[in-house]
Design a protein around this motif. Structure first.
Motif, short mmCIF file in Angstrom:
data_model
loop_
_atom_site.label_atom_id
_atom_site.label_comp_id
_atom_site.label_asym_id
_atom_site.label_seq_id
_atom_site.Cartn_x
_atom_site.Cartn_y
_atom_site.Cartn_z
N PHE A 1 -0.11 1.78 5.54
CA PHE A 1 0.68 2.15 4.37
C PHE A 1 2.14 1.70 4.55
O PHE A 1 2.76 1.94 5.57
CB PHE A 1 0.65 3.66 4.15
CG PHE A 1 -0.71 4.19 3.80
CD1 PHE A 1 -1.36 3.78 2.65
CD2 PHE A 1 -1.35 5.10 4.62
CE1 PHE A 1 -2.61 4.25 2.32
CE2 PHE A 1 -2.60 5.58 4.31
CZ PHE A 1 -3.24 5.16 3.15
N ALA B 1 4.55 6.40 2.22
CA ALA B 1 3.80 7.64 1.97
C ALA B 1 4.71 8.58 1.21
O ALA B 1 5.86 8.81 1.63
CB ALA B 1 3.33 8.26 3.27
N LEU C 1 -6.72 8.09 7.44
CA LEU C 1 -5.40 7.75 6.91
C LEU C 1 -4.58 6.94 7.90
O LEU C 1 -3.80 6.06 7.51
CB LEU C 1 -4.65 9.02 6.51
CG LEU C 1 -5.23 9.81 5.33
CD1 LEU C 1 -4.40 11.05 5.06
CD2 LEU C 1 -5.31 8.94 4.07
N LEU D 1 0.70 5.54 -0.41
CA LEU D 1 -0.13 6.75 -0.41
C LEU D 1 0.63 7.90 -1.04
O LEU D 1 1.79 8.15 -0.70
CB LEU D 1 -0.52 7.12 1.02
CG LEU D 1 -1.25 8.46 1.19
CD1 LEU D 1 -2.64 8.39 0.57
CD2 LEU D 1 -1.33 8.86 2.66
N HIS E 1 -2.84 4.56 -3.50
CA HIS E 1 -3.83 5.40 -2.85
C HIS E 1 -3.44 6.86 -3.05
O HIS E 1 -2.25 7.20 -2.95
CB HIS E 1 -3.91 5.10 -1.35
CG HIS E 1 -4.26 3.68 -1.04
ND1 HIS E 1 -5.33 3.33 -0.22
CD2 HIS E 1 -3.70 2.49 -1.42
CE1 HIS E 1 -5.40 2.02 -0.13
NE2 HIS E 1 -4.42 1.48 -0.84
N TYR F 1 -8.88 9.26 -1.66
CA TYR F 1 -9.40 9.90 -0.46
C TYR F 1 -9.69 11.35 -0.83
O TYR F 1 -8.78 12.09 -1.22
CB TYR F 1 -8.38 9.85 0.68
CG TYR F 1 -7.94 8.46 1.05
CD1 TYR F 1 -8.60 7.73 2.03
CD2 TYR F 1 -6.84 7.87 0.42
CE1 TYR F 1 -8.18 6.45 2.37
CE2 TYR F 1 -6.42 6.59 0.75
CZ TYR F 1 -7.10 5.89 1.72
OH TYR F 1 -6.68 4.63 2.05
N GLN G 1 -4.97 3.12 7.91
CA GLN G 1 -4.44 2.32 6.81
C GLN G 1 -2.99 1.92 7.06
O GLN G 1 -2.18 2.75 7.46
CB GLN G 1 -4.53 3.11 5.50
CG GLN G 1 -5.90 3.63 5.17
CD GLN G 1 -6.92 2.53 5.02
OE1 GLN G 1 -6.62 1.46 4.49
NE2 GLN G 1 -8.13 2.76 5.51
N ASN H 1 0.84 -1.20 0.00
CA ASN H 1 0.00 0.00 0.00
C ASN H 1 0.87 1.25 0.00
O ASN H 1 1.71 1.44 0.89
CB ASN H 1 -0.91 0.01 1.23
CG ASN H 1 -1.87 -1.16 1.23
OD1 ASN H 1 -2.48 -1.47 0.21
ND2 ASN H 1 -2.00 -1.83 2.37
#
Length: 307
Positions: free
Chosen positions: A94, A97, A89, A5, A35, A56, A92, A3
């Motif tokens: 992640f 990022a 956030l 972001l 994301h 988002y 999640q 994942n």
């Protein structure tokens, strides 16, 4: 790396340009879930994009230069900690990022995320809260897209330059068909003229010059000239219209953002300032004449590399 972001995407043109990064990441790490944090002013464009798995959408008060930034730090900090944005956030897991911007609020946001890897542009205080600061590539030979792609290098991704990419659907095409009426056919060459641009007024060509170009092109019978902008740009477009002598189609807010994107995709030529229509034309492979001042907010001569 599961994942990832991305955030720090400011305006519409910025969102379009960053699709080149998402496309490159999907190519090199096809298993990654991408994301993206966006505002309502640009989230619409990326809906259905094959390179983005989740969006988002929050109207955070420091993210949009066009609609105006809230300069009150207390308001911004209150929003960050009181809204559901941070809570969602932080839920999640992640793995990484990645922040595109240098805004202090975005740096505060990345510091609060539960992410193993935190990537952004570094240098002096900008290294704060980052696990992997990346130097801004500001040599004249480096494009803005290449500079953004460099943020993928801490993930082991060395991506070559690529163009942004957007996808349209039948609803977007139908909206454009209704707007253009009988002009939506192969017999008409659509030329889109966009006199607006966010940021300082000296980014924009004068209205009377746009009108002169529109009149010259509208004299050719096969051309359908559309002068287009958002509803907020109505005063500017009205200023252009008062200099016009020939009939053109006027759009200010009559099309949705995706409908406007469909107009750009259908065009024979786009004439605009250094603004979102330039990025949209590149995403759809349409020729464009761009009046480019060649600067960004820091005064660095970074260009997009569109040809």
């Amino acid at each position: 790396m599961k994942n990832i972001l991305f955030f720090g995407i400011v305006d519409v043109g910025d969102a379009v340009m960053k699709t080149a990064v998402f496309k490159a990441l999907r190519y090199h790490l096809p298993e990654a879930s991408i994301h993206v944090l966006l505002g309502s002013w640009n989230a619409e464009l990326l809906k259905g994009n094959p390179y983005v798995d989740k969006i988002y959408c929050y109207n955070y008060p420091w993210g949009n230069l066009y609609y105006g930034l809230d300069k009150n730090w207390l308001h911004k900090i209150y929003f960050l900690f009181s809204s559901s944005l941070l809570r969602e956030l932080r839920k999640q897991p992640f793995d990484a990022a990645i922040c595109f911007s240098l805004l202090k609020m975005d740096r505060l946001l990345i510091s609060l995320l539960r992410s193993k890897i935190k990537i952004g542009y570094g240098g002096l205080w900008k290294d704060c809260f980052l696990t992997h600061p990346v130097s801004i590539m500001d040599e004249p030979v480096v494009t803005m897209i290449e500079s953004c792609l460099s943020l993928l290098e801490p993930l082991g991704v060395k991506a070559d330059y690529c163009l942004p990419e957007l996808q349209l659907n039948n609803q977007d095409t139908n909206e454009l068909t209704i707007f253009l009426g009988n002009k939506f056919d192969e017999q008409h060459n659509i030329i889109v003229i966009c006199p607006g641009a966010g940021g300082p007024a000296n980014k924009r060509w004068l209205p009377e010059y746009f009108a002169q170009v529109a009149d010259s092109l509208a004299q050719e019978q096969e051309n359908t000239v559309v002068i287009s902008g958002s509803s907020r740009e109505k005063p500017l477009i009205d200023n252009v219209r008062k200099y016009l002598r020939n009939k053109v189609i006027i759009n200010y807010g009559k099309l949705s953002l995706r409908g406007f994107a469909a107009l750009i995709a259908r065009s024979k030529l786009v004439i605009c300032n250094n603004a979102a229509p330039m990025h949209l034309a590149a995403a759809f492979g349409r020729p464009a004449v761009v009046l480019n001042g060649g600067f960004n907010d820091q005064g660095e001569a970074l260009k997009c590399g569109y040809k």
